[in-house]
Design a protein around this motif. Structure first.
Motif, PDB file in Angstrom:
ATOM      1  N   ALA A 137     104.021  40.114 -99.797  1.00 52.09           N
ATOM      2  CA  ALA A 137     102.671  40.457-100.240  1.00 52.09           C
ATOM      3  C   ALA A 137     102.710  41.554-101.297  1.00 52.09           C
ATOM      4  O   ALA A 137     101.945  41.540-102.263  1.00 52.09           O
ATOM      5  CB  ALA A 137     101.840  40.904 -99.044  1.00 52.09           C
ATOM      6  N   ALA A 138     103.639  42.508-101.107  1.00 51.18           N
ATOM      7  CA  ALA A 138     103.704  43.620-102.061  1.00 51.18           C
ATOM      8  C   ALA A 138     104.090  43.117-103.446  1.00 51.18           C
ATOM      9  O   ALA A 138     103.525  43.539-104.457  1.00 51.18           O
ATOM     10  CB  ALA A 138     104.713  44.655-101.574  1.00 51.18           C
ATOM     11  N   ILE A 190     103.550  40.133-104.605  1.00 47.71           N
ATOM     12  CA  ILE A 190     102.428  39.384-105.175  1.00 47.71           C
ATOM     13  C   ILE A 190     101.424  40.356-105.776  1.00 47.71           C
ATOM     14  O   ILE A 190     100.925  40.182-106.874  1.00 47.71           O
ATOM     15  CB  ILE A 190     101.755  38.519-104.092  1.00 47.71           C
ATOM     16  CG1 ILE A 190     102.709  37.428-103.649  1.00 47.71           C
ATOM     17  CG2 ILE A 190     100.483  37.900-104.614  1.00 47.71           C
ATOM     18  CD1 ILE A 190     102.325  36.786-102.364  1.00 47.71           C
ATOM     19  N   LYS A 191     101.169  41.399-105.047  1.00 46.35           N
ATOM     20  CA  LYS A 191     100.211  42.401-105.540  1.00 46.35           C
ATOM     21  C   LYS A 191     100.684  42.964-106.870  1.00 46.35           C
ATOM     22  O   LYS A 191      99.922  43.094-107.803  1.00 46.35           O
ATOM     23  CB  LYS A 191     100.101  43.539-104.533  1.00 46.35           C
ATOM     24  CG  LYS A 191      98.851  43.471-103.705  1.00 46.35           C
ATOM     25  CD  LYS A 191      98.720  44.708-102.875  1.00 46.35           C
ATOM     26  CE  LYS A 191      97.554  45.551-103.349  1.00 46.35           C
ATOM     27  NZ  LYS A 191      96.258  44.943-103.247  1.00 46.35           N
TER      28      LYS A 191
END
Ligand code: SF4
Ligand code: SF4
Ligand code: FES
Ligand code: FES
Lengths: 243, 295
Positions: free
Chosen positions: B3-4, B6-7
Motif C-alpha cells: 500500500a505504501a 502504491i501511495k
C-alpha cells in the motif's frame, strides 16, 4: 381538506395506510423519516443533494397493477400518493440490494450491519472485494459542503471510479478528510477471511483501517496525504515536486 | 505492491511535462455564453489536436469555472474523447451484440495481432489506434469495422490485412482500395420505393436508379450500390460541374434536401438505406461527396 394546508403549502398523502400531511417540496424519504417511518439509506446524507445511487431506500407507490418501486430519497411527495415503506415487495427488493452491495464490498461494516439488520442471511454473489460502491457521497461532500470539487467520478461502466483528475494530488483538495468521513466503504473492515457466509455476521468490532491490510486493496479511496485514518508512513516529499 | 508503494506512486507522479500550452482560447471564445457548452468545447479540442491534452483541460476548467475533476470526469466518460494522442488512423471495431455474435471479437483480435496492440492502444509508430465500440447501427452488415470514417462490412479475419494496407497506402475510400466498400440498398425517402435496379448491374451488384434533370433534359442516372465506389452510368451526357435535380423515378418527387455539400456547397441528395440510415450525395455532377449516415 382544510384551507390552511393549501395556504402554507402542505400536501396530503398516505404512508403505510396512515393519512399524513407533509410540507410541499419534501421527498418521500424526508416525509417518512419526519413522521417516524424508518427507511434505510446508504447514499443519502442530510446536507447533501439527493443522488439515488444505492436504491436501498426503495418504497412502493401506487396500487394494484400500477404499484411500482421508487427510490424515496429522490421521489417528491405528491398529493394523494399512497406509499408503502415496508411491503413484502419493498423488503425483498431491499434485501436484494443489500446482498448485491455485500457482494461488491463484503468487508464494509456499514453494509454488513445494514444487511444483518434487514435479515440478509446469505450471500449468493461472487465477492468482488471492491473498495468503493460508487455511492457518490464523497463527491457530493467535497463539492457541496467543502466547495472544493477535488474528486469526481471518472470513466464509465465497469471501470467507473472515484478520484482526482489524472490520479494526482489535487490542488483543490483542502485536506479536510470529509470524503473519508462520509464514505461507507472506506472505514473499519471486518476481518473475516474468505467464507462468504461470514460476511453477514455483523458482530465483530474490528478497528483496523482498510489500508492497513496491504493486500486486496490496491486503490484505496483516500485522497488525503497524509491520511487521517491510516498509519502508513507517507513518503518524504521529493524536491521539486509539489506535494 | 504494498500500500505504501502504491501511495508513493500515486501521489508523487510528476506532472506531465510534455504538454505545451495549447491555445484553446479561440475554441472557448466560439462557445462562450453557451449553456452546457463543455462537451462541445471538448469535442472541438479533440478534433483539433486529436486528443485532450492536460493543459487544455486545465484551461477549459479555469475558463468555464468548472472543477477540473468534472472536466476530467466528462473527458473520461465519453469514448469519443481520448486523453492520449491518437494515431494517424483510427480503427473502430464494433463489438455490439450483432457484431459480437458474427465474429467481431475475432476481427478485433486479428487487427490487434497484426498491429501488435490491444484495444485502446496506439502503435509505437503512431500510425494506428485500435478502439472498440458497442454498435454502430449497421448490425445487419456486421461485423463492422470503421477506419477513419470508412465503413467495412461483413469483415472477416482474412480481409484485415487488406484493410490495413489500404489505410497505410492512403487508399481508403478510393476506387483502388481493395477493401473499402460497403454494399447498400436504398429507397426513395418520399415514397419508400426501392431504387435498386437489378437489370443494370454496376460493379456486379444491382445499381441505384434515379431520374436526373438538368436544364430541359431528363434522364436516368445509375449509381453503384457499393458505398465508396464512384462508378455510375447515365443515358444522357451530363456536363461535369452541372447542378442536377434528383427525382425519384417512381413518385417523381425531388430528392434534393436542404443540406449543402461541404466541398462545393451544392444541395445534397438524401436516399434512405434499407435497414436504417441514409446516404447523402452531392447533386453536382462530378463532385465526389458521398456520406453515409447510419443511425
Ligand atoms: S479531503 Fe479533499 S477530496 Fe476529501 S472532501 Fe476534503 S477537499 Fe474533498
Ligand atoms: S469512495 Fe466511498 S463515499 Fe466515495 S463513492 Fe466510493 S463508497 Fe461512496
Ligand atoms: S438512499 Fe436513496 S438511493 Fe441511496
Ligand atoms: S452490433 Fe455492430 S453495428 Fe450494431
Amino acid at each position: 381538506m382544510s384551507r390552511w394546508k393549501e395556504w402554507i403549502g402542505m400536501i396530503n398523502l398516505a404512508i403505510n395506510g396512515f393519512a399524513v400531511t407533509v410540507e410541499d417540496g419534501s421527498t418521500l424519504l424526508e416525509a417518512a423519516q419526519f413522521l417516524g417511518f424508518p427507511i434505510p439509506t446508504l447514499c443519502h446524507l442530510e446536507g447533501l443533494s439527493p443522488y439515488g445511487a444505492c436504491r436501498l431506500c426503495v418504497v412502493q407507490i401506487g396500487q394494484g397493477d400500477r404499484a411500482r418501486l421508487v427510490s424515496s430519497c429522490t421521489y417528491p411527495a405528491q398529493e394523494g400518493l399512497r406509499v408503502w415503506t415496508a411491503s413484502n415487495r419493498v423488503l425483498r427488493a431491499r434485501r436484494m440490494v443489500l446482498e448485491l452491495l455485500l457482494g461488491s464490498c463484503p468487508q464494509s461494516k456499514t453494509i454488513q450491519d445494514l444487511a444483518s439488520a434487514h435479515g440478509v442471511r446469505q450471500q449468493r454473489f461472487r465477492q468482488e472485494q471492491e473498495d468503493c460502491i460508487l455511492c457518490g457521497r464523497c463527491v457530493r461532500m467535497c463539492r457541496e459542503q467543502m466547495v472544493a470539487g477535488a474528486i469526481a467520478f471518472r470513466g464509465r461502466g465497469a471501470t467507473r471510479s472515484i478520484g482526482t483528475p489524472f490520479d494526482r494530488n489535487s490542488e483543490q483538495c483542502r485536506l479536510c478528510g470529509g470524503c473519508l468521513y462520509v464514505c461507507p466503504a472506506c472505514e473499519l473492515r471486518c476481518t473475516y477471511t474468505d467464507a462468504p457466509e461470514r460476511a453477514v455476521c455483523g458482530g465483530c468490532a474490528n478497528l483496523a483501517p482498510p489500508c492497513a491490510e496491504q493486500e486486496g486493496f490496491d486503490h484505496m479511496m483516500c485522497y488525503m496525504n497524509p491520511c487521517v485514518a491510516c498509519e502508513i508512513p507517507t513518503p518524504e516529499p521529493q524536491p521539486g515536486v509539489p506535494s | 505492491m504494498t500500500a505504501a508503494e502504491i501511495k508513493e506512486e500515486r501521489w508523487f507522479a510528476p506532472p506531465d511535462a510534455g504538454d505545451d500550452e495549447l491555445d484553446v482560447a479561440e475554441i472557448l471564445q466560439k462557445h462562450a455564453g453557451q449553456r452546457g457548452g463543455l462537451i462541445a468545447v471538448l469535442a472541438d479540442i479533440q478534433s483539433r489536436w486529436g486528443y485532450l491534452p492536460e493543459s487544455a483541460l486545465r484551461s477549459v476548467s479555469a475558463a468555464m469555472d468548472r472543477p477540473l475533476a468534472d472536466v476530467y470526469g466528462i473527458a473520461t466518460f465519453y469514448r469519443a474523447f481520448s486523453l492520449t494522442p491518437r494515431g494517424e488512423h483510427l480503427i473502430c471495431v464494433c463489438l455490439g451484440t450483432a457484431c459480437h455474435v458474427r465474429g467481431g471479437p475475432g476481427v478485433a483480435e486479428e487487427i490487434g495481432r497484426q498491429l501488435g496492440i490491444h484495444s485502446g492502444q496506439t502503435t509505437d509508430d503512431g500510425r494506428f489506434t485500435l478502439e472498440t465500440v458497442n454498435c454502430l447501427g449497421a448490425c445487419a452488415l456486421g461485423p463492422v469495422v470503421v477506419i477513419d470514417g470508412h465503413y467495412y462490412s461483413k469483415v472477416t479475419r482474412l480481409r484485415v490485412a487488406g484493410m490495413l494496407e489500404d489505410a497505410r497506402e492512403g487508399r481508403l475510400g478510393t476506387a483502388e482500395g481493395r477493401e473499402h466498400r460497403l454494399p447498400i440498398e436504398v429507397a426513395c425517402p418520399r415514397c419508400n420505393h426501392s431504387l435498386m435496379d437489378a437489370g443494370h448491374p454496376i460493379d456486379e451488384r444491382p445499381s441505384i436508379r434515379v431520374t436526373v434533370g438538368f436544364g430541359e433534359d431528363y434522364g436516368h442516372l445509375r449509381l453503384s450500390s457499393w458505398f465508396g465506389s464512384q462508378r455510375s452510368g447515365s443515358e444522357s451526357e451530363i456536363p461535369a460541374g452541372r447542378l442536377t435535380d434528383f427525382l425519384c423515378p417512381y413518385c417523381h418527387q425531388g430528392l434534393t434536401g436542404t443540406d449543402a455539400c461541404p466541398e462545393c456547397e451544392a444541395p445534397l441528395v438524401t436516399l434512405l438505406v434499407r435497414g436504417g440510415g441514409a446516404v447523402r450525395l452531392c447533386s453536382r455532377q462530378g463532385c465526389p461527396t458521398r456520406r453515409l449516415d447510419l443511425p
